[in-house]
Design an enzyme around this catalytic site. Sequence first.
Site, PDB file in Angstrom:
ATOM      1  N   HIS A  80      -4.008  -2.807   2.092  1.00 13.07           N
ATOM      2  CA  HIS A  80      -2.607  -2.269   1.909  1.00 13.07           C
ATOM      3  C   HIS A  80      -2.073  -3.934   1.547  1.00 13.07           C
ATOM      4  O   HIS A  80      -1.934  -4.491   0.551  1.00 13.07           O
ATOM      5  CB  HIS A  80      -2.564  -1.529   2.614  1.00 13.07           C
TER       6      HIS A  80
ATOM      7  N   GLU B 273       1.447   7.626   4.606  1.00  8.94           N
ATOM      8  CA  GLU B 273       1.592   7.343   6.012  1.00  8.94           C
ATOM      9  C   GLU B 273       1.642   7.909   6.724  1.00  8.94           C
ATOM     10  O   GLU B 273       0.877   9.289   6.183  1.00  8.94           O
ATOM     11  CB  GLU B 273       2.609   6.566   6.700  1.00  8.94           C
TER      12      GLU B 273
ATOM     13  N   ASP C 125       6.552   7.080   2.781  1.00  7.69           N
ATOM     14  CA  ASP C 125       7.177   6.457   3.034  1.00  7.69           C
ATOM     15  C   ASP C 125       7.836   6.162   1.578  1.00  7.69           C
ATOM     16  O   ASP C 125       7.696   5.334   0.943  1.00  7.69           O
ATOM     17  CB  ASP C 125       7.006   5.542   4.031  1.00  7.69           C
TER      18      ASP C 125
ATOM     19  N   LYS D 275      14.039   1.316   0.479  1.00  7.20           N
ATOM     20  CA  LYS D 275      12.905   2.156   0.757  1.00  7.20           C
ATOM     21  C   LYS D 275      13.770   3.301   2.094  1.00  7.20           C
ATOM     22  O   LYS D 275      13.583   3.912   2.554  1.00  7.20           O
ATOM     23  CB  LYS D 275      12.407   1.463   1.919  1.00  7.20           C
TER      24      LYS D 275
HETATM   25 CA    CA Z   1       6.498   2.303   4.729  1.00 10.28          CA
END
Ligand code: CA
Length: 442
Positions: A145, A212, A244, A264
Amino acid sequence: MAACNETHNPALRSWVSSANTAACDFPIQNLPFGVFRRKRSNEAFRGGVAIGDQILDLAAAAQTGLFTGDAATAMQAGAQDKLNALMRMGPQAWHALRLALSHALRDNAPEQATLQSCLVPQAQAEYDVPARIGDYTDFYTSIHHATNIGKQFRPDNPLLPNYKWVPIGYHGRASSIGVSGQAFHRPVGQTMPPGATEPSFGPCKRMDLELELGIFIGRGNALGDALTMEEAEDHVFGICLLNDWSARDIQAWEYQPLGPFLSKNFASTISPWVVTLEALAPYRVPFKRAAEDIQPMAYLDSEANRQQGALDIQLQVGIHTPKMREAGEPAAIVCNTSYRHAYWTVAQMVTHHTVNGCNLQAGDFLGSGTLSGPTLDQAGALIELTQGGKPPLQFANGEQRVYLEDGDTVVLRGWCEKTGATRIGFGECVGTVLPAKPHQSI
Ligand code: CA
């Protein structure tokens, strides 16, 4: 580190018959914890354990008088509306409760007659976030990632020089963590459109998911006391699925120099069931890096971590568009990967988090970071799957997606399977993007 014991024996069967079917996420070898109540009731939330398509109500089971000793004390703690008290008790108590439940739910157990009335069908239940989460820390443990994302910004030098030395993380937001079924409005904020000279204000146009795993801390550590690699896993209660969500266009404009903020913290969705580390014991695999790669510093290394620090958890992402739902079609699967590809383990995350004396507390939550595998079809975020929004994903029904659209539902699934062990699953983590709320400045 929890080893395999009689609770993992693949020959065990439960008197709850739905727990004995081959594809079941919750056989008697799993026994994950969550908090629940009957749907549309005003019952109090309380702890429960998933078994087949049922939930064993821990508050009701604690009243039966069937359990004694450490198991009874742990069950009382697990009967509360959040699991923090159980989490705080530590691995001996968790094991005592798991062993007692394994005995009581087995075929021909004398407890069946009494415990039968402590079952609630999962189809009739609703869930809450299983712990009072004091703090949420999100890591970045997939090197695939980090490399895929880095390539989009720095094609010649995708991985920053600290990545292979430091388990990178940042402090997230606990208040907006919701349980599976969460629906949230597309966030509104500032973005800098490509080629523009000034930012604009409006709904996010690059709404992404992040596949996640979430790690619930059990017993905490005192402020000032670092945990060692040998101690770290005794402080981990269990693992759940985590989406997330990320607003990529808001993130790109705001993240320098202090990191992501409003991109976020509007929502993070977790699965209702927390699978204990003990349940995952059969699925441990060696943690190793190539001999020529940078090896972890001594404080992030241990023999046990090298032998069996990683976990082979299969992970899958599905996107269920409104059109698919209307047509009665299943979600389109956009990614299949495994947690075994992570560059840092659970023990390394916990050890690193506390090395400066930072105190973790029961119910604290760690995100693994987006778990992308080595190839692009194993990428756990749309920004990777579409290489920054270039080739859209093509679905079998003719629809396309670059990023998520209003009404899209994301379904994460996780499970473990191998020859010689019973398949166990994490259930589902489901979340839906709603249209942005009207805002006076738009
Ligand atoms: Ca994250």
